[in-house]
Design an enzyme around this catalytic site. Structure first.
Site, PDB file in Angstrom:
ATOM      1  N   ASP A  60       0.867  -1.184   0.000  1.00 37.18           N
ATOM      2  CA  ASP A  60       0.000   0.000   0.000  1.00 37.18           C
ATOM      3  C   ASP A  60       0.905   1.236   0.000  1.00 37.18           C
ATOM      4  OD1 ASP A  60      -1.727   2.089   0.757  1.00 37.18           O
ATOM      5  OD2 ASP A  60      -2.937   0.763   2.011  1.00 37.18           O
ATOM      6  N   ALA A  84      -3.833   4.986  -7.313  1.00 36.49           N
ATOM      7  CA  ALA A  84      -4.968   5.834  -6.949  1.00 36.49           C
ATOM      8  C   ALA A  84      -6.236   5.006  -6.983  1.00 36.49           C
ATOM      9  CB  ALA A  84      -5.105   6.996  -7.937  1.00 36.49           C
ATOM     10  N   THR A 126      -4.548  14.398 -13.125  1.00 35.33           N
ATOM     11  CA  THR A 126      -5.649  14.331 -14.092  1.00 35.33           C
ATOM     12  C   THR A 126      -6.157  15.729 -14.449  1.00 35.33           C
ATOM     13  OG1 THR A 126      -7.989  13.732 -14.257  1.00 35.33           O
ATOM     14  CG2 THR A 126      -7.106  13.879 -12.055  1.00 35.33           C
ATOM     15  N   ASP A 127      -6.717  15.859 -15.639  1.00 34.40           N
ATOM     16  CA  ASP A 127      -7.323  17.151 -16.026  1.00 34.40           C
ATOM     17  C   ASP A 127      -8.554  17.456 -15.172  1.00 34.40           C
ATOM     18  OD1 ASP A 127      -9.070  15.263 -17.124  1.00 34.40           O
ATOM     19  OD2 ASP A 127      -9.037  16.086 -19.156  1.00 34.40           O
ATOM     20  N   GLU A 128      -9.063  16.436 -14.462  1.00 35.45           N
ATOM     21  CA  GLU A 128     -10.288  16.652 -13.684  1.00 35.45           C
ATOM     22  C   GLU A 128     -10.061  17.570 -12.488  1.00 35.45           C
ATOM     23  OE1 GLU A 128     -12.794  13.217 -13.226  1.00 35.45           O
ATOM     24  OE2 GLU A 128     -11.908  12.257 -14.975  1.00 35.45           O
ATOM     25  N   TYR A 150     -13.406  12.123  -6.250  1.00 33.14           N
ATOM     26  CA  TYR A 150     -12.202  11.648  -6.952  1.00 33.14           C
ATOM     27  C   TYR A 150     -11.298  12.821  -7.314  1.00 33.14           C
ATOM     28  CZ  TYR A 150      -9.259  10.457 -10.969  1.00 33.14           C
ATOM     29  OH  TYR A 150      -8.195  10.337 -11.833  1.00 33.14           O
ATOM     30  N   LYS A 154      -7.542  13.859  -5.903  1.00 34.73           N
ATOM     31  CA  LYS A 154      -6.367  13.972  -6.774  1.00 34.73           C
ATOM     32  C   LYS A 154      -5.747  15.368  -6.636  1.00 34.73           C
ATOM     33  CE  LYS A 154      -4.829  11.497  -9.430  1.00 34.73           C
ATOM     34  NZ  LYS A 154      -3.763  10.475  -9.301  1.00 34.73           N
ATOM     35  N   HIS A 276     -21.855  16.101 -12.470  1.00 32.25           N
ATOM     36  CA  HIS A 276     -21.177  15.663 -13.702  1.00 32.25           C
ATOM     37  C   HIS A 276     -20.517  16.844 -14.430  1.00 32.25           C
ATOM     38  CE1 HIS A 276     -21.652  12.736 -17.371  1.00 32.25           C
ATOM     39  NE2 HIS A 276     -20.414  13.143 -17.196  1.00 32.25           N
TER      40      HIS A 276
HETATM   41  P1  NAD Z   1      -6.555   1.994 -12.223  1.00 32.85           P
HETATM   42  O1  NAD Z   1      -7.693   2.087 -11.270  1.00 32.85           O
HETATM   43  O2  NAD Z   1      -6.656   1.080 -13.414  1.00 32.85           O
HETATM   44  O3  NAD Z   1      -5.224   1.548 -11.435  1.00 32.85           O
HETATM   45  C1  NAD Z   1      -4.910   2.024 -10.167  1.00 32.85           C
HETATM   46  C2  NAD Z   1      -3.911   1.052  -9.551  1.00 32.85           C
HETATM   47  O4  NAD Z   1      -3.522   1.558  -8.272  1.00 32.85           O
HETATM   48  C3  NAD Z   1      -4.482  -0.360  -9.315  1.00 32.85           C
HETATM   49  O5  NAD Z   1      -3.567  -1.325  -9.766  1.00 32.85           O
HETATM   50  C4  NAD Z   1      -4.641  -0.441  -7.792  1.00 32.85           C
HETATM   51  O6  NAD Z   1      -4.485  -1.747  -7.278  1.00 32.85           O
HETATM   52  C5  NAD Z   1      -3.532   0.480  -7.337  1.00 32.85           C
HETATM   53  N1  NAD Z   1      -3.763   1.052  -5.999  1.00 32.85           N
HETATM   54  C6  NAD Z   1      -4.913   1.604  -5.532  1.00 32.85           C
HETATM   55  N2  NAD Z   1      -4.744   1.988  -4.255  1.00 32.85           N
HETATM   56  C7  NAD Z   1      -3.471   1.694  -3.916  1.00 32.85           C
HETATM   57  C8  NAD Z   1      -2.698   1.864  -2.745  1.00 32.85           C
HETATM   58  N3  NAD Z   1      -3.216   2.437  -1.647  1.00 32.85           N
HETATM   59  N4  NAD Z   1      -1.415   1.460  -2.754  1.00 32.85           N
HETATM   60  C9  NAD Z   1      -0.870   0.869  -3.848  1.00 32.85           C
HETATM   61  N5  NAD Z   1      -1.551   0.676  -4.989  1.00 32.85           N
HETATM   62  C10 NAD Z   1      -2.832   1.079  -5.017  1.00 32.85           C
HETATM   63  O7  NAD Z   1      -6.258   3.488 -12.664  1.00 32.85           O
HETATM   64  P2  NAD Z   1      -5.672   4.088 -14.032  1.00 32.85           P
HETATM   65  O8  NAD Z   1      -6.805   4.431 -14.907  1.00 32.85           O
HETATM   66  O9  NAD Z   1      -4.581   3.243 -14.529  1.00 32.85           O
HETATM   67  O10 NAD Z   1      -5.067   5.458 -13.481  1.00 32.85           O
HETATM   68  C11 NAD Z   1      -3.722   5.519 -13.046  1.00 32.85           C
HETATM   69  C12 NAD Z   1      -3.415   6.935 -12.608  1.00 32.85           C
HETATM   70  O11 NAD Z   1      -3.648   7.833 -13.685  1.00 32.85           O
HETATM   71  C13 NAD Z   1      -4.294   7.416 -11.455  1.00 32.85           C
HETATM   72  O12 NAD Z   1      -3.504   8.173 -10.585  1.00 32.85           O
HETATM   73  C14 NAD Z   1      -5.344   8.289 -12.145  1.00 32.85           C
HETATM   74  O13 NAD Z   1      -5.791   9.299 -11.269  1.00 32.85           O
HETATM   75  C15 NAD Z   1      -4.519   8.855 -13.286  1.00 32.85           C
HETATM   76  N6  NAD Z   1      -5.287   9.229 -14.479  1.00 32.85           N
HETATM   77  C16 NAD Z   1      -6.138   8.331 -15.072  1.00 32.85           C
HETATM   78  C17 NAD Z   1      -6.830   8.698 -16.224  1.00 32.85           C
HETATM   79  C18 NAD Z   1      -7.771   7.741 -16.917  1.00 32.85           C
HETATM   80  O14 NAD Z   1      -8.495   8.166 -17.824  1.00 32.85           O
HETATM   81  N7  NAD Z   1      -7.788   6.473 -16.580  1.00 32.85           N
HETATM   82  C19 NAD Z   1      -6.647   9.979 -16.770  1.00 32.85           C
HETATM   83  C20 NAD Z   1      -5.761  10.863 -16.137  1.00 32.85           C
HETATM   84  C21 NAD Z   1      -5.090  10.478 -14.997  1.00 32.85           C
HETATM   85  P1  TYD Z   2     -15.482   7.783 -17.157  1.00 33.70           P
HETATM   86  O1  TYD Z   2     -14.904   6.748 -18.054  1.00 33.70           O
HETATM   87  O2  TYD Z   2     -16.089   7.360 -15.868  1.00 33.70           O
HETATM   88  O3  TYD Z   2     -14.361   8.883 -16.948  1.00 33.70           O
HETATM   89  P2  TYD Z   2     -14.442  10.336 -16.189  1.00 33.70           P
HETATM   90  O4  TYD Z   2     -15.671  10.394 -15.393  1.00 33.70           O
HETATM   91  O5  TYD Z   2     -13.215  10.259 -15.357  1.00 33.70           O
HETATM   92  O6  TYD Z   2     -14.402  11.362 -17.286  1.00 33.70           O
HETATM   93  O7  TYD Z   2     -16.613   8.569 -17.960  1.00 33.70           O
HETATM   94  C1  TYD Z   2     -16.339   9.267 -19.159  1.00 33.70           C
HETATM   95  C2  TYD Z   2     -17.609   9.983 -19.569  1.00 33.70           C
HETATM   96  O8  TYD Z   2     -18.621   9.014 -19.860  1.00 33.70           O
HETATM   97  C3  TYD Z   2     -18.168  10.859 -18.469  1.00 33.70           C
HETATM   98  O9  TYD Z   2     -18.726  12.049 -19.025  1.00 33.70           O
HETATM   99  C4  TYD Z   2     -19.279  10.014 -17.856  1.00 33.70           C
HETATM  100  C5  TYD Z   2     -19.780   9.194 -19.028  1.00 33.70           C
HETATM  101  N1  TYD Z   2     -20.282   7.851 -18.653  1.00 33.70           N
HETATM  102  C6  TYD Z   2     -21.557   7.445 -19.071  1.00 33.70           C
HETATM  103  O10 TYD Z   2     -22.277   8.182 -19.767  1.00 33.70           O
HETATM  104  N2  TYD Z   2     -22.002   6.218 -18.708  1.00 33.70           N
HETATM  105  C7  TYD Z   2     -21.245   5.377 -17.949  1.00 33.70           C
HETATM  106  O11 TYD Z   2     -21.723   4.249 -17.636  1.00 33.70           O
HETATM  107  C8  TYD Z   2     -19.945   5.788 -17.535  1.00 33.70           C
HETATM  108  C9  TYD Z   2     -19.060   4.892 -16.701  1.00 33.70           C
HETATM  109  C10 TYD Z   2     -19.506   7.044 -17.908  1.00 33.70           C
END
Ligand code: NAD
Ligand code: TYD
Length: 339
Positions: A60, A84, A126-128, A150, A154, A276
């Protein structure tokens, strides 16, 4: 930079990045450090399992003892933090784990980086964190106005990274990536959820009017952007990292259905997500000035992604039949009945 700890390395982007580092840097040793939550999956790392420069450690990021042991044992000089809780809808249902990992966990990692005097600390953000923008593009200096548990968690972690640079001189860098898609993404996120539901002729639950806009980034381009910022980014700097592919959710949904040869009648409008964000869009001039540009067009990358999910049912079917079922029922059960 030789021994890199990739936290969250068993997740979606983290596992793609582990493969990327091992491929691009033949002298690097890479340790994936991951708690293996519901989203972490060692199957994501099968391709590098036999690579001698790769190790996996289960731990962790909020556990300072386990972290210190991994850093010492593997002589770590660099951390790239992907770990995360990453899904907005789960953060609305249950924010607790988001504070534990995204805020406290990031702080514990930073403390370890300071204590062990690491060379570099890269925070994957993240851009969020900016919140929603009706028109134009977010720049790195814009205020952070996160709207979900979330994105707030972040932002909290990211501000602590800033503080560690300003206060202790830690060599940090932050990338703010946009919505990412590609192989090994847990099927709770919209792209893999809709692809796998459509393969099974299940409804695609589209929130609200489906006119929300996200800027889509293929996972390989996300990895190359992190790579560049990690190696060339200025200390203490933040870099926007977006694909430049703004699309309405409804259009992404229709593209997925078209690529699979499935009918639009699978689209099921359902009750919107609370709070949203309407639109995300990034100005990425700062990272582009370092030499980054995405290699993938959106449609080609989505076709690649759809093909991957079609060919890799062994990967996603067990996920969708496990813990995921209870989550799906909680998140969508009532919505789908009402919708
Ligand atoms: P994911 O949920 O697929 O992976 C997260 C990983 O972190 C998992 O393997 C989980 O087991 C691990 N984890 C969670 N809590 C933990 C802890 N306390 N200690 C150690 N490991 C832990 O997420 P992802 O989509 O691959 O995102 C990875 C990173 O990129 C995140 O920080 C997320 O905020 C960022 N990010 C994601 C997106 C996206 O669209 N997916 C976009 C921008 C930024
Ligand atoms: P998501 O993949 O959850 O990413 P984020 O919320 O981090 O942008 O969702 C992407 C977009 O799709 C977001 O505007 C929410 C929408 N969405 C749906 O319309 N239906 C769904 O079931 C999910 C998971 C997301």
């Amino acid at each position: 930079m030789q021994n890199i700890l990739v936290t969250g390395g068993a997740g979606f982007i983290g596992s793609n990045f582990v493969r990327h580092l091992l491929r691009e840097y033949p002298s690097y040793h890479v340790v994936a450090y991951d708690k293996l939550t519901y989203a972490g999956n060692l199957k994501n790392l099968l391709e590098v399992h036999d690579e001698p420069r790769y190790r996996f450690v289960r731990g962790d990021i909020a556990d300072k003892h386990s972290l210190a042991q991994a850093i010492r044992e593997h002589n770590i000089d660099t951390i790239v933090n992907f770990a995360a809780e990453s899904h907005v809808d789960r953060s609305i249902l249950e924010p607790d784990a988001f504070i534990h990992t995204d805020v406290v966990g990031t702080y514990v990692l930073l403390e370890a980086a300071r204590q062990f005097q690491l060379e570099r600390f890269h925070q994957v953000s993240t851009d969020e964190v900016y919140g929603s923008i009706p028109e134009g593009f977010f720049k790195e200096g814009d205020p952070l106005e996160p709207n979900s548990p979330y994105s707030a968690s972040k932002a909290g972690g990211e501000l602590m990274v800033r503080a560690y640079h300003e206060t202790y001189g830690l060599n940090t860098v932050v990338t703010r990536g946009s919505n990412t898609f590609g192989p090994y993404q847990y099927p709770e996120k919209v792209a893999p959820l809709f692809i796998t539901n459509a393969i099974d002729d299940e409804p695609l639950p589209l929130y609200g009017d489906g006119r929300q806009v996200r800027d889509w980034l293929y996972v390989e381009d996300h990895c190359s952007g992190i790579d560049l910022a990690l190696h060339r980014g200025a200390a203490g700097e933040v870099y926007n990292l977006g694909g430049g592919n703004e699309r309405h959710n409804i259009d992404v949904t229709r593209l997925i259905l078209r690529l699979l040869g499935k009918p639009d009648s699978l689209i099921r409008p359902v009750a919107d997500r609370p709070g949203h964000d309407r639109r995300y869009a990034l100005d990425c001039a700062r990272l582009r000035a370092l030499g980054w540009q995405p290699a993938w067009g959106f449609e080609a990358a989505m076709a690649e992604t759809v093909a991957w999910y079609r060919q890799n049912e062994w990967w996603w079917r067990p996920i969708k039949s496990g813990e995921f079922k209870a989550y799906y029922q909680q998140q969508y059960g009532q919505r789908l009945t009402a919708g």
